[in-house]
Design a protein around this motif. Sequence first.
Motif, PDB file in Angstrom:
ATOM      1  N   MET A 239       0.817  -1.211   0.000  1.00  0.00           N
ATOM      2  CA  MET A 239       0.000   0.000   0.000  1.00  0.00           C
ATOM      3  C   MET A 239       0.857   1.270   0.000  1.00  0.00           C
ATOM      4  O   MET A 239       0.605   2.201  -0.762  1.00  0.00           O
ATOM      5  CB  MET A 239      -0.945   0.002   1.202  1.00  0.00           C
ATOM      6  N   LYS A 240       1.876   1.287   0.851  1.00  0.00           N
ATOM      7  CA  LYS A 240       2.650   2.508   1.039  1.00  0.00           C
ATOM      8  C   LYS A 240       3.763   2.667  -0.006  1.00  0.00           C
ATOM      9  O   LYS A 240       3.784   3.629  -0.777  1.00  0.00           O
ATOM     10  CB  LYS A 240       3.254   2.527   2.439  1.00  0.00           C
ATOM     11  N   ASP A 241       4.701   1.724  -0.051  1.00  0.00           N
ATOM     12  CA  ASP A 241       5.870   1.882  -0.916  1.00  0.00           C
ATOM     13  C   ASP A 241       5.547   1.664  -2.391  1.00  0.00           C
ATOM     14  O   ASP A 241       5.995   2.411  -3.253  1.00  0.00           O
ATOM     15  CB  ASP A 241       6.984   0.922  -0.477  1.00  0.00           C
ATOM     16  N   PHE A 242       4.766   0.612  -2.663  1.00  0.00           N
ATOM     17  CA  PHE A 242       4.434   0.332  -4.057  1.00  0.00           C
ATOM     18  C   PHE A 242       3.299   1.216  -4.548  1.00  0.00           C
ATOM     19  O   PHE A 242       3.404   1.859  -5.598  1.00  0.00           O
ATOM     20  CB  PHE A 242       4.054  -1.140  -4.217  1.00  0.00           C
ATOM     21  N   GLY A 243       2.198   1.266  -3.788  1.00  0.00           N
ATOM     22  CA  GLY A 243       1.041   2.044  -4.212  1.00  0.00           C
ATOM     23  C   GLY A 243       1.295   3.536  -4.213  1.00  0.00           C
ATOM     24  O   GLY A 243       1.240   4.195  -5.251  1.00  0.00           O
ATOM     25  N   MET A 244       1.580   4.071  -3.036  1.00  0.00           N
ATOM     26  CA  MET A 244       1.803   5.513  -2.896  1.00  0.00           C
ATOM     27  C   MET A 244       3.136   5.953  -3.499  1.00  0.00           C
ATOM     28  O   MET A 244       3.223   6.954  -4.206  1.00  0.00           O
ATOM     29  CB  MET A 244       1.765   5.888  -1.413  1.00  0.00           C
ATOM     30  N   GLY A 245       4.200   5.186  -3.199  1.00  0.00           N
ATOM     31  CA  GLY A 245       5.533   5.629  -3.564  1.00  0.00           C
ATOM     32  C   GLY A 245       5.897   5.431  -5.015  1.00  0.00           C
ATOM     33  O   GLY A 245       6.774   6.116  -5.538  1.00  0.00           O
ATOM     34  N   TYR A 246       5.251   4.463  -5.688  1.00  0.00           N
ATOM     35  CA  TYR A 246       5.643   4.169  -7.070  1.00  0.00           C
ATOM     36  C   TYR A 246       4.487   4.257  -8.058  1.00  0.00           C
ATOM     37  O   TYR A 246       4.546   4.987  -9.050  1.00  0.00           O
ATOM     38  CB  TYR A 246       6.275   2.781  -7.140  1.00  0.00           C
ATOM     39  N   LEU A 247       3.412   3.530  -7.800  1.00  0.00           N
ATOM     40  CA  LEU A 247       2.385   3.351  -8.834  1.00  0.00           C
ATOM     41  C   LEU A 247       1.440   4.530  -8.973  1.00  0.00           C
ATOM     42  O   LEU A 247       0.853   4.728 -10.046  1.00  0.00           O
ATOM     43  CB  LEU A 247       1.586   2.078  -8.524  1.00  0.00           C
ATOM     44  N   LEU A 248       1.276   5.337  -7.929  1.00  0.00           N
ATOM     45  CA  LEU A 248       0.294   6.420  -7.968  1.00  0.00           C
ATOM     46  C   LEU A 248       0.540   7.392  -9.114  1.00  0.00           C
ATOM     47  O   LEU A 248      -0.408   7.941  -9.679  1.00  0.00           O
ATOM     48  CB  LEU A 248       0.297   7.184  -6.636  1.00  0.00           C
TER      49      LEU A 248
ATOM     50  N   GLY B 102      25.470 -22.988  -3.786  1.00  0.00           N
ATOM     51  CA  GLY B 102      25.945 -21.903  -2.930  1.00  0.00           C
ATOM     52  C   GLY B 102      25.020 -20.710  -2.902  1.00  0.00           C
ATOM     53  O   GLY B 102      25.313 -19.695  -2.273  1.00  0.00           O
ATOM     54  N   ASP B 103      23.872 -20.830  -3.591  1.00  0.00           N
ATOM     55  CA  ASP B 103      22.896 -19.748  -3.611  1.00  0.00           C
ATOM     56  C   ASP B 103      21.880 -19.994  -2.498  1.00  0.00           C
ATOM     57  O   ASP B 103      20.828 -20.591  -2.710  1.00  0.00           O
ATOM     58  CB  ASP B 103      22.198 -19.687  -4.972  1.00  0.00           C
ATOM     59  N   SER B 104      22.189 -19.557  -1.301  1.00  0.00           N
ATOM     60  CA  SER B 104      21.311 -19.825  -0.161  1.00  0.00           C
ATOM     61  C   SER B 104      20.399 -18.662   0.160  1.00  0.00           C
ATOM     62  O   SER B 104      19.758 -18.630   1.196  1.00  0.00           O
ATOM     63  CB  SER B 104      22.149 -20.161   1.079  1.00  0.00           C
ATOM     64  N   GLY B 105      20.349 -17.671  -0.723  1.00  0.00           N
ATOM     65  CA  GLY B 105      19.529 -16.476  -0.497  1.00  0.00           C
ATOM     66  C   GLY B 105      18.068 -16.713  -0.749  1.00  0.00           C
ATOM     67  O   GLY B 105      17.596 -17.851  -0.741  1.00  0.00           O
ATOM     68  N   PRO B 106      17.301 -15.636  -0.994  1.00  0.00           N
ATOM     69  CA  PRO B 106      15.847 -15.742  -1.155  1.00  0.00           C
ATOM     70  C   PRO B 106      15.453 -16.728  -2.240  1.00  0.00           C
ATOM     71  O   PRO B 106      16.036 -16.760  -3.319  1.00  0.00           O
ATOM     72  CB  PRO B 106      15.438 -14.313  -1.532  1.00  0.00           C
ATOM     73  N   GLY B 107      14.464 -17.542  -1.924  1.00  0.00           N
ATOM     74  CA  GLY B 107      13.974 -18.516  -2.888  1.00  0.00           C
ATOM     75  C   GLY B 107      12.692 -18.068  -3.528  1.00  0.00           C
ATOM     76  O   GLY B 107      12.317 -16.903  -3.482  1.00  0.00           O
ATOM     77  N   GLN B 108      11.973 -19.015  -4.103  1.00  0.00           N
ATOM     78  CA  GLN B 108      10.744 -18.746  -4.829  1.00  0.00           C
ATOM     79  C   GLN B 108       9.685 -18.104  -3.954  1.00  0.00           C
ATOM     80  O   GLN B 108       9.429 -18.545  -2.847  1.00  0.00           O
ATOM     81  CB  GLN B 108      10.194 -20.076  -5.401  1.00  0.00           C
ATOM     82  N   GLY B 109       9.073 -17.042  -4.461  1.00  0.00           N
ATOM     83  CA  GLY B 109       7.900 -16.477  -3.809  1.00  0.00           C
ATOM     84  C   GLY B 109       8.156 -15.656  -2.571  1.00  0.00           C
ATOM     85  O   GLY B 109       7.249 -15.397  -1.813  1.00  0.00           O
ATOM     86  N   VAL B 110       9.401 -15.220  -2.339  1.00  0.00           N
ATOM     87  CA  VAL B 110       9.680 -14.468  -1.118  1.00  0.00           C
ATOM     88  C   VAL B 110       9.360 -12.994  -1.327  1.00  0.00           C
ATOM     89  O   VAL B 110       9.272 -12.507  -2.441  1.00  0.00           O
ATOM     90  CB  VAL B 110      11.167 -14.606  -0.703  1.00  0.00           C
ATOM     91  N   ALA B 111       9.209 -12.274  -0.220  1.00  0.00           N
ATOM     92  CA  ALA B 111       8.928 -10.844  -0.287  1.00  0.00           C
ATOM     93  C   ALA B 111      10.155 -10.097  -0.789  1.00  0.00           C
ATOM     94  O   ALA B 111      11.278 -10.502  -0.589  1.00  0.00           O
ATOM     95  CB  ALA B 111       8.524 -10.323   1.089  1.00  0.00           C
ATOM     96  N   ALA B 112       9.909  -9.007  -1.479  1.00  0.00           N
ATOM     97  CA  ALA B 112      11.015  -8.220  -2.031  1.00  0.00           C
ATOM     98  C   ALA B 112      10.698  -6.745  -1.918  1.00  0.00           C
ATOM     99  O   ALA B 112       9.603  -6.353  -1.550  1.00  0.00           O
ATOM    100  CB  ALA B 112      11.239  -8.609  -3.491  1.00  0.00           C
ATOM    101  N   HIS B 113      11.675  -5.926  -2.250  1.00  0.00           N
ATOM    102  CA  HIS B 113      11.499  -4.491  -2.151  1.00  0.00           C
ATOM    103  C   HIS B 113      11.696  -3.845  -3.511  1.00  0.00           C
ATOM    104  O   HIS B 113      12.491  -4.306  -4.333  1.00  0.00           O
ATOM    105  CB  HIS B 113      12.518  -3.901  -1.149  1.00  0.00           C
ATOM    106  N   LEU B 114      11.008  -2.754  -3.742  1.00  0.00           N
ATOM    107  CA  LEU B 114      11.136  -2.018  -5.000  1.00  0.00           C
ATOM    108  C   LEU B 114      12.337  -1.087  -4.960  1.00  0.00           C
ATOM    109  O   LEU B 114      12.601  -0.477  -3.930  1.00  0.00           O
ATOM    110  CB  LEU B 114       9.883  -1.182  -5.244  1.00  0.00           C
ATOM    111  N   PRO B 115      13.032  -0.955  -6.078  1.00  0.00           N
ATOM    112  CA  PRO B 115      14.059   0.076  -6.149  1.00  0.00           C
ATOM    113  C   PRO B 115      13.408   1.452  -6.200  1.00  0.00           C
ATOM    114  O   PRO B 115      12.232   1.572  -6.544  1.00  0.00           O
ATOM    115  CB  PRO B 115      14.785  -0.245  -7.467  1.00  0.00           C
ATOM    116  N   THR B 116      14.130   2.464  -5.849  1.00  0.00           N
ATOM    117  CA  THR B 116      13.599   3.817  -5.913  1.00  0.00           C
ATOM    118  C   THR B 116      13.322   4.185  -7.358  1.00  0.00           C
ATOM    119  O   THR B 116      14.206   4.060  -8.217  1.00  0.00           O
ATOM    120  CB  THR B 116      14.606   4.815  -5.327  1.00  0.00           C
ATOM    121  N   PRO B 117      12.080   4.627  -7.730  1.00  0.00           N
ATOM    122  CA  PRO B 117      11.773   4.939  -9.128  1.00  0.00           C
ATOM    123  C   PRO B 117      12.492   6.189  -9.591  1.00  0.00           C
ATOM    124  O   PRO B 117      12.815   7.041  -8.800  1.00  0.00           O
ATOM    125  CB  PRO B 117      10.248   5.155  -9.098  1.00  0.00           C
TER     126      PRO B 117
END
Length: 336
Positions: free
Chosen positions: A79-88, A321-336
């Motif tokens: 709602m906040k970062d994606f909706g207000m901060g990017y998509l609006l 050796g890729d032990s980081g985020p897998g399928q379907g994990v939450a992520a963050h948007l880069p600054t537009p």
Amino acid sequence: MAKRPRQQARKGAAEVPKEVGIYHDMKVYENFERCAQRIFQCVRMAQEQSPGAPRRLYLDIQGHRNSAGGYDHDAYELMKDFGMGYLLQYLTELSTPLYQVRNNGGQRNDLPNTLTIGYPDDSSEYGYDASKLALRPREKNPADRRSKPTLKAITEYLGLDEPACLVCWRRQVERCHVVPEALGGSLDVRNFALLCPAHHAEAPDVADAESFWAWVDYAELRDSPDKWLDAPEELQKWLRKRGVQIGSPQREQPSFFSAVKRELKALYGWTDADFTSAVWEKLMEEFHTVLDTATGRHFSIEKKVSTYAWAYDVARRRVSGDSGPGQGVAAHLPTP
């Protein structure tokens, strides 16, 4: 002369684009990443099909509550970062359960073709850490319960009008742990889903809550034609006229590993090259480590397609050796 402008207005009325309403209900099984991509594609389609038309996005949230009863991180970020901060900037108006806001700067009509979602380099934890094979629940502060929540409580948390399977909408449902108790899953209402007996028996028994929800999302898309099997005949006729498939076609039952392979491709993004390039001796060793450490067994089923697929994917990430985020994990948007 007085009639000419009115005639021109009527003639050009068909060329004036109408407003476009876009509605999305963030399902409990959708995390930030999947939901943001789907909303982005809807706005992108609206921009292509009705260029210049005012776009109004209406967003609802299903589940996604924290221990205080507010919205969890994924929903709030959407709602906040994606909706207000990017998509609006690409909308005329945005309406969410928390606020309704209008774009006073004027709607932009140059939405990019793709949405790239990245992870901030701030040492935050995202996704399942394949190197640790530890419990990763969705609820960070579970309620200290000693008994299962009622069917009514789970239904209310999910935002459903009545109990129904999240995959196929059938009314006969069971309370399904997201992370099994045997693996450390809590009795918090947020650690439960409603599934029919068949889909409950199919669901993965793994230590990663987001992978469970990703599977529900995958199964809901896979079995979506079955949602209408119990619908009234008139509704089924109406849907068929509009090209909606009623019921999944009968398919030959695949072998166990063929079914696992299909799920690895569809849910975890494996390619044929991944199967041929894998060093299977090493992969199988890690696979059994994952299976013994971070998966459980339910209904006395020795082998589950969904559990095995998850274990193979985590094992592959451990081997590579890729032990980081897998399928379907939450992520963050880069600054537009």
